[in-house]
Motif scaffolding. Structure first.
Motif, PDB file in Angstrom:
ATOM      1  N   ILE A   1       5.224 -74.423   6.743  1.00 12.31           N
ATOM      2  CA  ILE A   1       5.528 -73.353   7.702  1.00 12.31           C
ATOM      3  C   ILE A   1       5.941 -74.015   9.020  1.00 12.31           C
ATOM      4  O   ILE A   1       5.232 -74.884   9.515  1.00 12.31           O
ATOM      5  N   PRO A   2       7.079 -73.623   9.590  1.00 17.58           N
ATOM      6  CA  PRO A   2       7.534 -74.271  10.822  1.00 17.58           C
ATOM      7  C   PRO A   2       6.506 -74.155  11.943  1.00 17.58           C
ATOM      8  O   PRO A   2       5.818 -73.134  12.060  1.00 17.58           O
ATOM      9  N   VAL A   3       6.412 -75.202  12.753  1.00 17.95           N
ATOM     10  CA  VAL A   3       5.428 -75.242  13.837  1.00 17.95           C
ATOM     11  C   VAL A   3       5.579 -74.038  14.767  1.00 17.95           C
ATOM     12  O   VAL A   3       4.601 -73.474  15.247  1.00 17.95           O
TER      13      VAL A   3
ATOM     14  N   GLN B 232       6.296 -71.039  14.103  1.00 19.05           N
ATOM     15  CA  GLN B 232       5.582 -69.871  13.570  1.00 19.05           C
ATOM     16  C   GLN B 232       4.068 -70.051  13.612  1.00 19.05           C
ATOM     17  O   GLN B 232       3.308 -69.090  13.575  1.00 19.05           O
ATOM     18  N   LEU B 233       3.637 -71.322  13.647  1.00 22.35           N
ATOM     19  CA  LEU B 233       2.198 -71.576  13.637  1.00 22.35           C
ATOM     20  C   LEU B 233       1.568 -71.402  15.016  1.00 22.35           C
ATOM     21  O   LEU B 233       0.377 -71.127  15.139  1.00 22.35           O
TER      22      LEU B 233
ATOM     23  N   PRO C  42       1.468 -69.090  17.445  1.00 22.48           N
ATOM     24  CA  PRO C  42       0.634 -67.922  17.789  1.00 22.48           C
ATOM     25  C   PRO C  42      -0.739 -67.969  17.132  1.00 22.48           C
ATOM     26  O   PRO C  42      -1.721 -67.457  17.682  1.00 22.48           O
ATOM     27  N   ALA C  43      -0.821 -68.622  15.969  1.00 27.19           N
ATOM     28  CA  ALA C  43      -2.109 -68.702  15.283  1.00 27.19           C
ATOM     29  C   ALA C  43      -3.100 -69.545  16.075  1.00 27.19           C
ATOM     30  O   ALA C  43      -4.314 -69.375  15.942  1.00 27.19           O
TER      31      ALA C  43
ATOM     32  N   VAL D 181      -5.232 -67.372  18.126  1.00 22.12           N
ATOM     33  CA  VAL D 181      -6.304 -66.792  17.325  1.00 22.12           C
ATOM     34  C   VAL D 181      -7.440 -67.803  17.159  1.00 22.12           C
ATOM     35  O   VAL D 181      -8.612 -67.467  17.258  1.00 22.12           O
ATOM     36  N   THR D 182      -7.053 -69.061  16.937  1.00 19.37           N
ATOM     37  CA  THR D 182      -8.063 -70.101  16.770  1.00 19.37           C
ATOM     38  C   THR D 182      -8.964 -70.198  17.990  1.00 19.37           C
ATOM     39  O   THR D 182     -10.181 -70.362  17.878  1.00 19.37           O
TER      40      THR D 182
ATOM     41  N   LEU E 287     -11.399 -67.426  17.898  1.00 18.99           N
ATOM     42  CA  LEU E 287     -12.404 -67.664  16.870  1.00 18.99           C
ATOM     43  C   LEU E 287     -13.396 -68.742  17.315  1.00 18.99           C
ATOM     44  O   LEU E 287     -14.588 -68.668  17.018  1.00 18.99           O
ATOM     45  N   ALA E 288     -12.887 -69.740  18.049  1.00 20.78           N
ATOM     46  CA  ALA E 288     -13.781 -70.773  18.577  1.00 20.78           C
ATOM     47  C   ALA E 288     -14.788 -70.143  19.544  1.00 20.78           C
ATOM     48  O   ALA E 288     -15.970 -70.502  19.558  1.00 20.78           O
TER      49      ALA E 288
ATOM     50  N   LEU F 142     -15.901 -67.173  19.282  1.00 19.98           N
ATOM     51  CA  LEU F 142     -16.855 -66.450  18.439  1.00 19.98           C
ATOM     52  C   LEU F 142     -17.918 -67.406  17.888  1.00 19.98           C
ATOM     53  O   LEU F 142     -19.112 -67.084  17.867  1.00 19.98           O
ATOM     54  N   VAL F 143     -17.477 -68.606  17.469  1.00 19.46           N
ATOM     55  CA  VAL F 143     -18.449 -69.607  17.006  1.00 19.46           C
ATOM     56  C   VAL F 143     -19.391 -69.967  18.147  1.00 19.46           C
ATOM     57  O   VAL F 143     -20.610 -70.067  17.970  1.00 19.46           O
TER      58      VAL F 143
ATOM     59  N   VAL G  85     -22.014 -67.297  18.594  1.00 18.40           N
ATOM     60  CA  VAL G  85     -23.096 -67.340  17.614  1.00 18.40           C
ATOM     61  C   VAL G  85     -24.018 -68.518  17.894  1.00 18.40           C
ATOM     62  O   VAL G  85     -25.238 -68.405  17.849  1.00 18.40           O
ATOM     63  N   GLN G  86     -23.417 -69.674  18.222  1.00 21.24           N
ATOM     64  CA  GLN G  86     -24.218 -70.895  18.203  1.00 21.24           C
ATOM     65  C   GLN G  86     -24.882 -71.232  19.526  1.00 21.24           C
ATOM     66  O   GLN G  86     -25.983 -71.781  19.542  1.00 21.24           O
TER      67      GLN G  86
ATOM     68  N   VAL H  88       2.072 -66.649   7.998  1.00 23.26           N
ATOM     69  CA  VAL H  88       0.919 -67.221   8.711  1.00 23.26           C
ATOM     70  C   VAL H  88      -0.228 -66.228   8.764  1.00 23.26           C
ATOM     71  O   VAL H  88      -1.378 -66.551   8.478  1.00 23.26           O
ATOM     72  N   TRP H  89       0.148 -64.960   9.117  1.00 18.90           N
ATOM     73  CA  TRP H  89      -0.933 -63.981   9.317  1.00 18.90           C
ATOM     74  C   TRP H  89      -1.599 -63.621   8.007  1.00 18.90           C
ATOM     75  O   TRP H  89      -2.793 -63.318   7.968  1.00 18.90           O
TER      76      TRP H  89
ATOM     77  N   TYR I 220     -20.205 -66.085  11.982  1.00 14.78           N
ATOM     78  CA  TYR I 220     -19.856 -67.504  11.867  1.00 14.78           C
ATOM     79  C   TYR I 220     -18.884 -67.715  10.707  1.00 14.78           C
ATOM     80  O   TYR I 220     -17.879 -68.417  10.851  1.00 14.78           O
TER      81      TYR I 220
ATOM     82  N   ALA J  85     -15.399 -66.393  11.692  1.00 13.99           N
ATOM     83  CA  ALA J  85     -14.691 -67.289  12.616  1.00 13.99           C
ATOM     84  C   ALA J  85     -14.247 -68.565  11.903  1.00 13.99           C
ATOM     85  O   ALA J  85     -13.095 -68.991  12.017  1.00 13.99           O
TER      86      ALA J  85
ATOM     87  N   VAL K  51     -10.336 -69.925  11.227  1.00 12.51           N
ATOM     88  CA  VAL K  51      -9.859 -71.271  11.576  1.00 12.51           C
ATOM     89  C   VAL K  51      -9.396 -71.998  10.307  1.00 12.51           C
ATOM     90  O   VAL K  51      -8.372 -72.689  10.304  1.00 12.51           O
TER      91      VAL K  51
ATOM     92  N   VAL L  67      -5.957 -70.883   9.517  1.00 17.85           N
ATOM     93  CA  VAL L  67      -4.946 -71.515  10.382  1.00 17.85           C
ATOM     94  C   VAL L  67      -4.686 -72.951   9.924  1.00 17.85           C
ATOM     95  O   VAL L  67      -3.536 -73.389   9.827  1.00 17.85           O
TER      96      VAL L  67
ATOM     97  N   ALA M 150      -2.691 -72.899   6.734  1.00 16.03           N
ATOM     98  CA  ALA M 150      -1.276 -72.603   6.984  1.00 16.03           C
ATOM     99  C   ALA M 150      -0.554 -73.822   7.551  1.00 16.03           C
ATOM    100  O   ALA M 150       0.607 -74.085   7.238  1.00 16.03           O
TER     101      ALA M 150
ATOM    102  N   ARG N  34       2.402 -79.908   3.773  1.00 17.18           N
ATOM    103  CA  ARG N  34       2.501 -81.125   4.590  1.00 17.18           C
ATOM    104  C   ARG N  34       1.650 -82.262   4.037  1.00 17.18           C
ATOM    105  O   ARG N  34       1.947 -83.421   4.286  1.00 17.18           O
TER     106      ARG N  34
END
Ligand SMILES: [Zn+2]
Lengths: 62, 247
Positions: free
Chosen positions: A10-12, A14-15, A17-18, A21-22, A25-26, A28-29, A32-33, B2-3, B77, B80, B84, B87, B90, B95
């Motif tokens: 997948i081309p960088v 396009q990656l 925006p993800a 999200v990461t 999500l970090a 969120l971790v 929790v922690q 990706v999504w 947890y 999340a 990740v 991601v 993906a 690769r």
């Protein structure tokens, strides 16, 4: 049997925006922690509620 | 594309987290309660010494609510971590050296479990309540995170070494070079980081051992379900397309 053997990367572009999200999500971790109310603004309620999970997930708690 | 992959990670991760929570509830929770009982008894004894505040009894959340909160913690947890994972999946798809989505999912989960769970656990294993010194929680958390991040970077270095080995090489070349890279980097890191010895002399060794196994088991359930579940979901998602192409 082997449908993905010709996987196209997948081309960088396009990656990217993800990655946003990461980051969420970090957070969120972290919530929790480690969070003790600074992020959740719930006082220590969430921190205490998830106490046993923290210990059993192997995070240093107390 | 990706999504779809990220969403798959979120869903499988949440399921993995809840299953890990079920394992932790049945196997781990009784050990947590035993440790808290010991902690309560100790703080009742030591009430004249104000250094260590009674931990659990002062809290606003009851023990029953904390048992429910266990599922909230492992579920969030897992959600999340699963996102990740999606991601990363993906990013790595097409690769690395994995030839199928299933293979990539299982290998990625195995590598992440090794780097993010097992390595930190070996040096700074999970502890039940009543074991740690409250004064050192900041330091212990910092050591743990340094080892976690360092271990993840060591895994990245090992992956790059593995990818650099061509497919035609002798079969032991890739695992030995990549494994050697990881082991050496992690060993240096572990030797450089300070040791933590805080278990009270009178704390039951059996309880520590059982708690630590149940903690490791909780993470093992999560990462196994995540890797295998994600692999199966990816495999099945690819099936109709293959059938359509053949027709
Ligand atoms: Zn704790």
């Amino acid at each position: 049997m082997d449908p993905i053997s010709a996987q196209q990367p997948i081309p960088v572009r396009q990656l990217l925006p993800a990655l946003l999200v990461t980051t969420l999500l970090a957070l969120l971790v972290y919530l929790v922690q480690f969070d003790q109310g600074a992020l959740s603004q719930s006082g220590t309620f969430l921190h205490e509620l998830m106490h046993d999970g923290r210990h059993l997930l192997g995070v240093p708690c107390h | 594309m990706v999504w779809t992959l990220v969403l798959r990670g979120l869903v499988v991760g949440a399921v993995a987290g809840l299953l890990a929570g079920a394992f932790a509830f049945v196997i781990g929770e009784p050990r947590v309660q035993d440790a808290i009982d010991i902690e309560e008894a100790a703080s009742a004894h030591a009430s004249l010494i104000p250094v260590i505040p009674a931990h659990i009894s002062d809290w606003v959340v009851s023990r029953d609510e904390q048992r429910f909160g266990l599922f909230l913690a492992t579920g969030l947890y897992g959600l999340a971590v699963g996102g990740v994972f999606g991601v990363l999946f993906a990013t790595l798809r097409g690769r690395g050296r994995a030839r199928t989505d299933y293979e990539l999912a299982v290998r990625l989960a195995g590598a992440l479990f090794l780097a993010l769970v097992l390595v930190p656990f070996l040096k700074y294993p999970a502890n039940p309540p009543a074991v740690g010194n409250p004064d050192t929680i900041g330091d212990r958390t910092a050591y743990y995170l340094v080892l976690l991040v360092g271990s993840a970077l060591a895994m990245l270095a090992a992956a790059r070494v593995a990818w650099a080995v061509p497919d035609g090489a002798v079969p032991w070349k890739r695992p030995l070079l990549a494994g050697g890279t990881f082991v050496v980097l992690v060993a240096v890191l572990m030797l450089a980081l300070p040791a933590v010895h805080e278990i009270p002399a009178d704390f039951p060794a059996q309880l520590i051992w059982e708690f630590r196994l149940s903690s490791l088991g909780t993470q093992a359930v999560l990462w196994t379900v995540l890797g295998v579940g994600y692999g199966i979901a990816s495999y099945r998602a690819a099936q109709p397309r293959v059938a359509a192409q053949r027709a």
